[in-house]
Structures are given as structure tokens and as C-alpha cells.
Motif scaffolding. Structure first.
Motif: not given
Length: 287
Positions: A38-45, A58-64
Motif C-alpha cells: 500500500x502507498x499513500x499519496x500525500x501531496x502538500x495541500x 488499478x494496473x498494479x497489485x498495490x492498494x493506493x
């Protein structure tokens, strides 16, 4: 149904939408190659990278885990709040983050004006370092200084010319942490304090104020982070146990902008599932 997180989770990473150096798609693809579950995308504001990152996930086995790093200010201190799975259309949150981004932009322009009196740098130089639509800030100014050959890298820029003691930089607008926690909760999100012990116990938020944040809805503390001190981590673990907060670990990855490596600190998948269960603003993507 219990979501399966197939590997370690990194809950703090930036794309070129803010001050990372990779597009949201490139960031997700690298996280998948690194074996993260899993990865969290946490761009500033900003949530502007969510759609591109979601398409890639959606094209990977990763949970976003779509999220944001919310800028706040406590007295003279900059305090950051990780906001996971918020409703990106929540009007109060949209208005507040727009105000922060506008203040960042105005500040960046004035900083460049200050620098231009002593260094060969222009606003055009800074804009060249930012992706279209990105929240322009000090990292892009640092990159412009590097491109001009004035400093060696971002770290050198922040340690020298862009250090507050040099007088070129000044704070931008940000709400107080209590207001930010309330906004995140009202948007259905889950708030976690980002790297709250980077200068040790003497510069940490007081236990009394952390208790106020808990009462307002704070859900966790980012403890395993390369910039938290050993003493600070010890205190944070004590607070997490005392107030029933989750403990997270993250890289705070920025691509080539910082030495941080994806997955260098991670969060237990069980904690990720608790964050997902707590949220009702947005849903994880993929897997």
C-alpha cells in the motif's frame, strides 16, 4: 469484507503535484516495483494527483490510499497533518487548502524577489522547476538555485540560503492543528500527525495539546520517520499507548528531491485496515 494489504505500507509520499520529482503515475509504479502493498499519496495541500495515481494503481497489485499533507501552524511552528481518505469535494476543506496554496504561491514570489537582490535567480527559473498545476513552494526555489549552480542540491539550499536565519524566507498562511483535525474529520478523513518529533522532545507539541487534538479527532502519530529523534519516538510511543492512537511509519518520499527511499519505514497492514475502516470520505484504490 476485510481488505488484504499484500505487503508493507508506506503512508507518506509526494509526487510532482507538490514537491516530489515524479508524476503520480511514476510514483505508484515505483512503489509497486519496490514491493509495497500500500502507498499513500500525500501531496502538500492538494488532491490534484489522485486521479492519475488511481489509474496507475488499478494496473498494479498495490492498494493506493489517497490523501494529503495538510499544512498547519502552531505558534511559530510548522505542523503537518496527514489526511487520509478525505472527501476531495468537501467545500470547507477545498476552500481552506486553496487559501493555503495561494499563500504559498504569493510567499514563493516574494522569496524570489528577496533572493534576486543577491543571487542570479528569477521567478521564471522557479516556474521551470514545477509541473503545471503544482503547488509552487520552497523546494522549487531550491531546485532553481541548484539549476543556476548556486548550491549543490536541495539539502544544501535549505541548510544555507533558504534557512530562516538568512532572512529570505518567511511563513505562509496555515490554520492551527485543531482546526485542521476538525476539517479532516468533517470531510470523512482520518488525521495523523506527520513527523511530530523531528527536533526531539523540546520542540514537540506538548502532551496537553496532543490530548486536545485527540479530543478533536486525531487518529494517529507518524512515529517511524527518519527525521524523528530517538527520544521523540519514545515519547510518541508513550502518547500513542496512553491515548489509543495508531502508530504509523513512512518514508516521506520525494523522488530525487530528498535522500528518503520508498519503504524505508512502513506501517503494519493491520493499522492500514484500521485507517480504512475509520474513513468515510473516500475509498482505497486497487488490490
Amino acid at each position: 469484507m476485510t481488505r488484504v494489504i499484500a505487503g508493507p505500507a508506506d503512508l507518506h509520499a509526494h509526487s510532482a503535484v507538490s514537491d516530489g520529482t515524479q508524476s503520480p503515475r511514476e510514483l505508484v509504479e515505483e512503489a509497486a516495483r519496490a514491493g509495497l502493498g500500500a502507498l499513500a499519496l500525500t501531496d502538500h495541500d492538494s488532491v490534484a494527483g489522485w486521479e492519475e495515481a488511481s489509474d496507475a494503481a488499478r494496473e498494479t497489485e498495490l492498494t493506493l490510499i489517497p490523501g494529503m499533507e495538510f499544512s498547519t501552524r502552531y505558534g511559530h511552528r510548522s505542523v503537518h497533518l496527514l489526511a487520509y481518505l478525505i472527501d476531495p469535494a468537501n467545500r470547507s476543506l477545498v476552500d481552506e487548502t486553496a487559501r493555503i496554496r495561494e499563500s504559498r504561491l504569493t510567499r514563493a514570489e516574494r522569496i524570489v524577489e528577496n533572493l534576486a537582490a543577491d543571487f542570479d535567480i528569477t521567478w521564471a527559473d522557479v516556474r521551470e522547476q514545477a509541473r503545471d498545476g503544482a503547488t509552487v513552494g520552497r523546494p522549487h526555489i531550491a531546485d532553481a538555485l541548484v539549476a543556476r549552480g548556486i548550491v549543490a542540491d536541495r539539502t544544501a539550499a535549505f541548510d544555507s540560503i533558504l534557512h530562516p536565519s538568512r532572512g529570505y524566507v518567511f511563513p505562509h498562511y496555515a490554520p492551527d492543528p485543531l482546526t485542521a483535525v476538525a476539517l479532516v474529520r468533517a470531510a470523512g478523513g482520518v488525521p495523523v500527525l506527520a513527523h511530530p518529533a523531528t527536533a526531539g522532545r523540546s520542540r514537540m507539541l506538548t502532551e496537553g495539546y496532543i490530548r486536545e487534538l485527540v479530543d478533536a479527532g486525531l487518529f494517529g502519530l507518524e512515529i517511524d520517520h527518519r527525521e524523528n529523534t530517538a527520544e521523540g519516538k519514545r515519547m510518541l510511543r508513550l502518547y500513542a499507548e496512553r491515548y489509543g492512537l495508531v502508530a504509523t511509519g513512512s518514508s516521506d518520499y520525494h523522488g530525487a528531491g530528498k535522500p528518503n527511499v520508498l519503504g524505508e519505514n512502513t506501517t503494519d497492514p493491520a493499522v492500514v485496515r484500521r485507517i480504512i475502516a475509520e474513513a468515510d470520505g473516500w475509498s482505497p484504490v486497487g488490490a
